[in-house]
Write a protein that holds these residues in place. Sequence first.
Motif, PDB file in Angstrom:
ATOM      1  N   ALA A 347     -95.704  26.685  50.306  1.00  0.00           N
ATOM      2  CA  ALA A 347     -97.021  26.291  49.424  1.00  0.00           C
ATOM      3  C   ALA A 347     -97.734  27.686  49.545  1.00  0.00           C
ATOM      4  O   ALA A 347     -98.740  27.769  48.921  1.00  0.00           O
ATOM      5  CB  ALA A 347     -97.749  25.324  50.136  1.00  0.00           C
ATOM      6  N   MET A 348     -97.582  28.659  50.461  1.00  0.00           N
ATOM      7  CA  MET A 348     -98.160  29.914  50.582  1.00  0.00           C
ATOM      8  C   MET A 348     -97.778  30.969  49.797  1.00  0.00           C
ATOM      9  O   MET A 348     -98.166  32.005  49.687  1.00  0.00           O
ATOM     10  CB  MET A 348     -98.198  30.215  52.069  1.00  0.00           C
ATOM     11  N   GLY A 349     -96.643  30.568  48.929  1.00  0.00           N
ATOM     12  CA  GLY A 349     -96.149  31.624  47.927  1.00  0.00           C
ATOM     13  C   GLY A 349     -95.527  32.820  48.395  1.00  0.00           C
ATOM     14  O   GLY A 349     -94.887  32.777  49.554  1.00  0.00           O
ATOM     15  N   GLU A 350     -95.849  34.096  48.102  1.00  0.00           N
ATOM     16  CA  GLU A 350     -95.588  35.421  48.602  1.00  0.00           C
ATOM     17  C   GLU A 350     -95.623  35.304  49.938  1.00  0.00           C
ATOM     18  O   GLU A 350     -95.005  35.957  50.643  1.00  0.00           O
ATOM     19  CB  GLU A 350     -96.352  36.494  47.881  1.00  0.00           C
ATOM     20  N   ASP A 351     -96.896  34.954  50.470  1.00  0.00           N
ATOM     21  CA  ASP A 351     -97.225  35.158  52.150  1.00  0.00           C
ATOM     22  C   ASP A 351     -96.131  34.215  52.998  1.00  0.00           C
ATOM     23  O   ASP A 351     -95.553  34.414  53.912  1.00  0.00           O
ATOM     24  CB  ASP A 351     -98.421  34.511  52.170  1.00  0.00           C
ATOM     25  N   GLY A 352     -95.785  33.297  52.409  1.00  0.00           N
ATOM     26  CA  GLY A 352     -94.777  32.234  52.781  1.00  0.00           C
ATOM     27  C   GLY A 352     -93.385  32.820  53.062  1.00  0.00           C
ATOM     28  O   GLY A 352     -92.786  32.625  54.087  1.00  0.00           O
ATOM     29  N   MET A 353     -92.942  33.886  52.157  1.00  0.00           N
ATOM     30  CA  MET A 353     -91.818  34.547  52.163  1.00  0.00           C
ATOM     31  C   MET A 353     -91.664  35.230  53.408  1.00  0.00           C
ATOM     32  O   MET A 353     -90.474  35.392  54.175  1.00  0.00           O
ATOM     33  CB  MET A 353     -91.332  35.590  50.741  1.00  0.00           C
ATOM     34  N   GLU A 354     -92.880  35.902  53.661  1.00  0.00           N
ATOM     35  CA  GLU A 354     -92.751  36.768  54.892  1.00  0.00           C
ATOM     36  C   GLU A 354     -92.350  35.818  56.088  1.00  0.00           C
ATOM     37  O   GLU A 354     -91.807  36.362  56.851  1.00  0.00           O
ATOM     38  CB  GLU A 354     -93.977  37.441  55.039  1.00  0.00           C
ATOM     39  N   VAL A 355     -93.074  34.706  56.100  1.00  0.00           N
ATOM     40  CA  VAL A 355     -92.694  33.769  57.197  1.00  0.00           C
ATOM     41  C   VAL A 355     -91.292  33.423  57.323  1.00  0.00           C
ATOM     42  O   VAL A 355     -90.868  33.596  58.556  1.00  0.00           O
ATOM     43  CB  VAL A 355     -93.700  32.676  57.239  1.00  0.00           C
ATOM     44  N   TYR A 356     -90.759  33.041  56.356  1.00  0.00           N
ATOM     45  CA  TYR A 356     -89.451  32.859  56.082  1.00  0.00           C
ATOM     46  C   TYR A 356     -88.495  33.833  56.521  1.00  0.00           C
ATOM     47  O   TYR A 356     -87.426  33.778  57.373  1.00  0.00           O
ATOM     48  CB  TYR A 356     -88.932  32.230  54.858  1.00  0.00           C
ATOM     49  N   LEU A 357     -88.833  34.998  56.046  1.00  0.00           N
ATOM     50  CA  LEU A 357     -88.023  36.094  56.590  1.00  0.00           C
ATOM     51  C   LEU A 357     -88.088  36.389  57.953  1.00  0.00           C
ATOM     52  O   LEU A 357     -86.745  36.777  58.666  1.00  0.00           O
ATOM     53  CB  LEU A 357     -88.467  37.617  55.878  1.00  0.00           C
ATOM     54  N   SER A 358     -89.154  36.280  58.743  1.00  0.00           N
ATOM     55  CA  SER A 358     -89.299  36.365  60.059  1.00  0.00           C
ATOM     56  C   SER A 358     -88.415  35.295  60.912  1.00  0.00           C
ATOM     57  O   SER A 358     -87.799  35.332  61.875  1.00  0.00           O
ATOM     58  CB  SER A 358     -90.479  36.099  60.875  1.00  0.00           C
ATOM     59  N   LEU A 359     -88.357  34.131  60.334  1.00  0.00           N
ATOM     60  CA  LEU A 359     -87.631  33.077  60.941  1.00  0.00           C
ATOM     61  C   LEU A 359     -86.124  33.034  60.770  1.00  0.00           C
ATOM     62  O   LEU A 359     -85.437  32.502  61.479  1.00  0.00           O
ATOM     63  CB  LEU A 359     -88.243  31.505  60.006  1.00  0.00           C
ATOM     64  N   THR A 360     -85.785  34.019  59.884  1.00  0.00           N
ATOM     65  CA  THR A 360     -84.128  34.116  59.621  1.00  0.00           C
ATOM     66  C   THR A 360     -83.523  34.741  61.225  1.00  0.00           C
ATOM     67  O   THR A 360     -82.326  34.611  61.339  1.00  0.00           O
ATOM     68  CB  THR A 360     -83.795  34.987  58.644  1.00  0.00           C
ATOM     69  N   GLU A 361     -84.550  35.074  61.797  1.00  0.00           N
ATOM     70  CA  GLU A 361     -83.884  35.640  63.345  1.00  0.00           C
ATOM     71  C   GLU A 361     -84.450  34.541  64.357  1.00  0.00           C
ATOM     72  O   GLU A 361     -84.056  34.760  65.655  1.00  0.00           O
ATOM     73  CB  GLU A 361     -84.883  36.693  63.726  1.00  0.00           C
ATOM     74  N   HIS A 362     -84.589  33.252  64.075  1.00  0.00           N
ATOM     75  CA  HIS A 362     -85.055  32.182  64.928  1.00  0.00           C
ATOM     76  C   HIS A 362     -83.652  31.725  65.906  1.00  0.00           C
ATOM     77  O   HIS A 362     -82.703  31.799  65.195  1.00  0.00           O
ATOM     78  CB  HIS A 362     -85.570  30.987  64.199  1.00  0.00           C
ATOM     79  N   SER A 363     -83.761  31.535  67.003  1.00  0.00           N
ATOM     80  CA  SER A 363     -82.707  30.775  67.761  1.00  0.00           C
ATOM     81  C   SER A 363     -82.170  29.758  67.157  1.00  0.00           C
ATOM     82  O   SER A 363     -80.873  29.425  67.499  1.00  0.00           O
ATOM     83  CB  SER A 363     -83.058  30.703  69.501  1.00  0.00           C
ATOM     84  N   SER A 364     -82.866  29.013  66.601  1.00  0.00           N
ATOM     85  CA  SER A 364     -82.238  27.395  66.120  1.00  0.00           C
ATOM     86  C   SER A 364     -81.475  27.707  64.788  1.00  0.00           C
ATOM     87  O   SER A 364     -82.178  28.340  63.918  1.00  0.00           O
ATOM     88  CB  SER A 364     -83.359  26.466  65.986  1.00  0.00           C
ATOM     89  N   SER A 365     -80.482  27.371  64.704  1.00  0.00           N
ATOM     90  CA  SER A 365     -79.540  27.591  63.530  1.00  0.00           C
ATOM     91  C   SER A 365     -80.084  26.677  62.405  1.00  0.00           C
ATOM     92  O   SER A 365     -79.918  27.176  61.453  1.00  0.00           O
ATOM     93  CB  SER A 365     -78.019  27.147  63.884  1.00  0.00           C
ATOM     94  N   ARG A 366     -80.700  25.314  62.746  1.00  0.00           N
ATOM     95  CA  ARG A 366     -81.287  24.855  61.515  1.00  0.00           C
ATOM     96  C   ARG A 366     -82.328  25.551  60.872  1.00  0.00           C
ATOM     97  O   ARG A 366     -82.536  25.383  59.784  1.00  0.00           O
ATOM     98  CB  ARG A 366     -81.529  23.233  61.936  1.00  0.00           C
ATOM     99  N   MET A 367     -83.052  25.930  61.888  1.00  0.00           N
ATOM    100  CA  MET A 367     -84.370  26.740  61.392  1.00  0.00           C
ATOM    101  C   MET A 367     -83.908  28.011  60.634  1.00  0.00           C
ATOM    102  O   MET A 367     -84.528  28.083  59.149  1.00  0.00           O
ATOM    103  CB  MET A 367     -85.077  27.351  62.524  1.00  0.00           C
ATOM    104  N   ARG A 368     -82.932  28.509  61.123  1.00  0.00           N
ATOM    105  CA  ARG A 368     -82.646  29.903  60.301  1.00  0.00           C
ATOM    106  C   ARG A 368     -81.809  29.336  58.905  1.00  0.00           C
ATOM    107  O   ARG A 368     -82.204  30.245  58.110  1.00  0.00           O
ATOM    108  CB  ARG A 368     -81.146  30.522  61.136  1.00  0.00           C
ATOM    109  N   ALA A 369     -81.173  28.567  59.004  1.00  0.00           N
ATOM    110  CA  ALA A 369     -80.643  27.811  57.586  1.00  0.00           C
ATOM    111  C   ALA A 369     -81.662  27.486  56.707  1.00  0.00           C
ATOM    112  O   ALA A 369     -81.768  28.026  55.356  1.00  0.00           O
ATOM    113  CB  ALA A 369     -79.674  26.701  57.943  1.00  0.00           C
ATOM    114  N   ILE A 370     -82.663  26.843  57.120  1.00  0.00           N
ATOM    115  CA  ILE A 370     -83.481  26.568  55.988  1.00  0.00           C
ATOM    116  C   ILE A 370     -84.436  27.740  55.773  1.00  0.00           C
ATOM    117  O   ILE A 370     -84.694  27.901  54.511  1.00  0.00           O
ATOM    118  CB  ILE A 370     -84.611  25.488  56.602  1.00  0.00           C
ATOM    119  N   ALA A 371     -84.745  28.668  56.551  1.00  0.00           N
ATOM    120  CA  ALA A 371     -85.537  30.072  56.461  1.00  0.00           C
ATOM    121  C   ALA A 371     -84.918  30.754  55.325  1.00  0.00           C
ATOM    122  O   ALA A 371     -85.390  31.169  54.300  1.00  0.00           O
ATOM    123  CB  ALA A 371     -85.834  30.644  57.620  1.00  0.00           C
TER     124      ALA A 371
END
Lengths: 538, 331
Positions: A347-371
């Motif tokens: 829902a944060m639009g462009e700002d949200g993309m930045e959050v998702y990008l940082s989460l692609t490094e997360h230790s949880s594989s499910r989180m990385r997949a969704i991100a």
Amino acid sequence: MVVEKTIGFEMKNLFLPTILGVVCFSNFLFPFNPQTNANLKSSNLEKENDHVAKPAIRTTQAETVRKASEDLRLGKEGMRVGAAKLLGKYPSLQSSVTLVGALDDSSALVRRAAMVSLAEHSSNGHPLYEKSLVEKVFSKLGDSDVEVRREVSSMIPKLISGLMRGGMEITEINGRKVYRSVPARLRTDLFELTLRSFLDEDAIVRQNLLKYHPYLRVDLPASILIRLLGDDDSGVMLAALDRVSANADHPDVLAEIGRLSKNPSKGIRLKVIDVARDSSRHHAGYRSILRSMTKDEDLEVTSMAAVELARFGERIPKEVISDIKKYLLSSRGMNSQVTTILYAVSAMGEDGMEVYLSLTEHSSSRMRAIAWQRYLSMNKTLDQSSTWMSALKDRDKGVRDAVIVSLRGRIKDLNADEVGELVASEFADVRIFAGQSMVLAEEEILADYGFELLIDENPLVRSTTLRAFGMRRPPGWIAIMSKSLLDKDYDIQRAAMDALLGDRELGVEALLKYLEKNPTARISSLAKSELYRLGVQP
Amino acid sequence: MRIRNLLLLLIFISHCLQEVLADQINNSEYGIRIMQLLRSEKGTRRYPDALPSLLATMNEETTSRFDTDPLYLSDLTDERLMENPILYVNCDDQPNLEFSMEERDALRFYLEQGGFVYLDAGIKASFLGSDLGHSYAAWEERPEVRELFDQIYPDQPFLPLPRNHQIFRTVYKGLPNNKDLKIEADQKRLPETVLDFVEKEKWPQGTYSFVGLKVKGRLACVASPICAMGWGKDEFGAWIPPISFRIRESADDFDEKLKLASFSGGTYEVVREDGLKDVIYSESGHRPMWVQEPKGRWRIFKYYSGEEISNYAHAFYTRLGMNVFLYALLN
């Protein structure tokens, strides 16, 4: 019981010589009568079994209920308790009436047991339905024993159908019968009792009343709600928070919610966010509460408040987005709360993309997949492989699968380096993706890397690439397909056959040649039937 | 010569596997990954949030670090089985407990190389039938589990774990703290009869009915009645789903009265902790009615529900689950 059995045994012993004599005589007269032999056997068996204790004969249900009802009325306290418990196992109007009668017993233990048994009847599909009986049960909300009150308050949903029944009453006015409808609402004294019970001295009764009062169609007055929002017991407080909506526009309720937004318990603060979100349509003040909560010391609370505001279309300040990122990165995998926040970041639009990008490094594989999925779906630069190439190096197949699904059909024009990187991947699924991308690759790339994929160790990589070759038909493809028909792997044979069938001239000819030489090969019967369908006689 | 080479190869493989397992345990970046057997993702699962919630709670309440996403395996021949130290199986979630010979071999190899298997719902009293939402303290593994392990370790039976076993006290010892149950100093959340039965009989000192199988002297596999129902939490941290208690209650004249009381259902024998058998009286479509205990005592089953009871049960099952997983990791 035991006495009877002893007498029976002694009697048998007494007459045993006579019985045996009669049996022997009849046996002598009718030596081949099987019926008599069976009787003799059974008689002997009976004799043996008489030494073993027989199970007691059980009474009928009517008799059991009658005896228990009698014990419940006339027995000593211990017996009355036992009878009340036993009647719980026999749901019927008779046992229910008896149990309701026991609710006025002088012993709290008996009243408790009777109430638990009535609840048991309801659980077993036999709720009380007779209005006068249900009203009697509900009136025990005013019992002096806390256990009885707790039990009644938790039974409210099961009492409703009987309690709220409308009906008809006949009254006589000046000797004339008048029929009047009885409204489907609580009796006045029970209504008063319910209001008093909101403030019962026991927290569980208060909590149950808060949960179930809508069933009783009793509105919760704002003054009582405000008191319960400040309850000492957190269970009551949480239940009260669930009931805010009806009085959400009351200024004192709003003030109380504002106060609770700073409650030391994180659970309460999270609940406040939920309430503020749902109540914001009643009063703008609730959004202000949400805004103030984005400065909460706990990152989870901050994040939840922020995503709720984002869902309302509000722009979230940079520092709050940074807090959300920090929270999600520090969470150790997915739980319900994290999942809610993670999806709501969209829902944060462009700002949200930045959050998702940082989460692609997360230790949880499910989180990385969704991100990755969210990031790629919002991204408009998929033509740059740097956007997604690192995702295909993820250790977890689930992540790579999610990314490949997002990419398939959305990327074209891969250059030689990019294809080379995919072909060199240690993961078969990535190499399969490389094989699929050969469909759109430049001829030079197909020539450089296609053959490498055709000799891959993984048969699926080989068959996928073979299908791509079948579609592209580069020079020499007929020879490749003809050789592939000789492969041991059925998938490869099938891919080669499909490719050859696609070319009515050269392909079909090659297939016919193969069939001529290999009429009994595994793929041959399928190839023949496919050729028949094309109108070709193999 | 050939045999010697084969032995050397096996030793080498075993050494490598142990190193991999040790690596997993020390894996600080991702946390320890628990595997869960899930034959098919399409089937209905009873408690899908249970294991992730438990792992998250372990991360919160202990210094251990678990990856809260279980690694789902659909087949025991999956090579990833050998990469992780603990396999969790909810027996109620499986269409059946029939494993191919390859899978049984893989399971044997896994257990022998230091792996640990937790068979949740690996104990299930016969009277429960197809009713999946009940946990009952029987003291023997369910027949399907026995059949499976008879094929893997024919001479090694599951044995009851004693109440003083370390598995019940790896992290938490005893029942959940009574402070959670107190509303005011003199008032408890649970009815006295319920609390008394739970403390003395149902879960004494925070223990439960577990049976275990030793492999090379190490407890390598445990089975318990379903515990996963007590692990799940919703987004506000509230426990889900609600749990109620089955309590045995007596009365002055039950020993005589229940012998003669009307009953038309079936009886089921359930093995107790002492090896003797309780006889459960149960009517179809109803919850079990009463029990005849081996020493001649008859007691009636009563059911208590409510938020406070449910929370207490959840706290217990979660502590128990944490104890099992951390025991598996440390032993």
